[in-house]
Design an enzyme around this catalytic site. Structure first.
Site: not given
Length: 172
Positions: A34, A115
């Site tokens: 995620h 990220h």
């Protein structure tokens, strides 16, 4: 209860990330790959209903979210985290900013670096060895995500979706 806000990339990107996460990420079994938009925060049942209403407004006012994943990177020396770098864009920055303003009074612990974590809780030697190998690999994914998720943490430490918010569409 602990909550967080994240978006999930496509299955293709998740499968790619998981091919590394199962070896290098101590949180592999707790949450799928995620991109965190708002880190963990505490909220009561009353507060969460207000938060959900606010998230619906934010989602309705947000365009589909472009993701461009371009390489492996690391937060070393701050911590031994290896991640897939998601190129920052205005939509991601705007969302992150909205999740730390208005009814959200807390401040982010770190600067926003989009990220997808693939390795954490690594020793210095492990980090150096693994990152040294990964940073030479070519990585490129480009896609658009049309939703973000309010997650909550279960007693066993894993995270599950509380509610999903489609962007650019009025929620019911």
């Amino acid at each position: 209860m602990k909550y967080g806000i994240a978006l999930f990339p496509s299955k293709k990107v998740q499968d790619f990330a998981n091919s590394y996460r199962k070896r290098y990420d101590s949180h592999y079994s707790l949450i799928p790959p995620h991109l965190t938009l708002k880190s963990t925060f505490e909220a009561s049942d009353e507060e969460i209903s207000t938060i959900v209403k606010e998230l619906r407004k934010i989602a309705a006012d947000t365009e589909p979210i472009p993701l461009k994943i371009t390489k492996f990177s690391s937060f070393y020396p701050v911590n031994n985290v290896i991640y897939l770098k998601v190129e920052p864009n205005e939509t991601l920055k705007k969302l992150h900013k909205q999740f730390y303003s208005g009814i959200f009074t807390d401040k982010p612990e770190y600067a926003f670096v989009p990220h997808i974590t693939i390795g954490q809780s690594l020793s210095d030697a492990e980090h150096s060895d693994i990152y040294g190998q990964l940073k030479m690999q070519k990585v490129y994914f480009e896609e658009t995500v049309d939703r973000f998720h309010l997650l909550y943490q279960l007693d066993n430490g894993s995270w599950t979706v509380y509610e999903t918010f489609l962007v650019g569409k009025e929620q019911e």
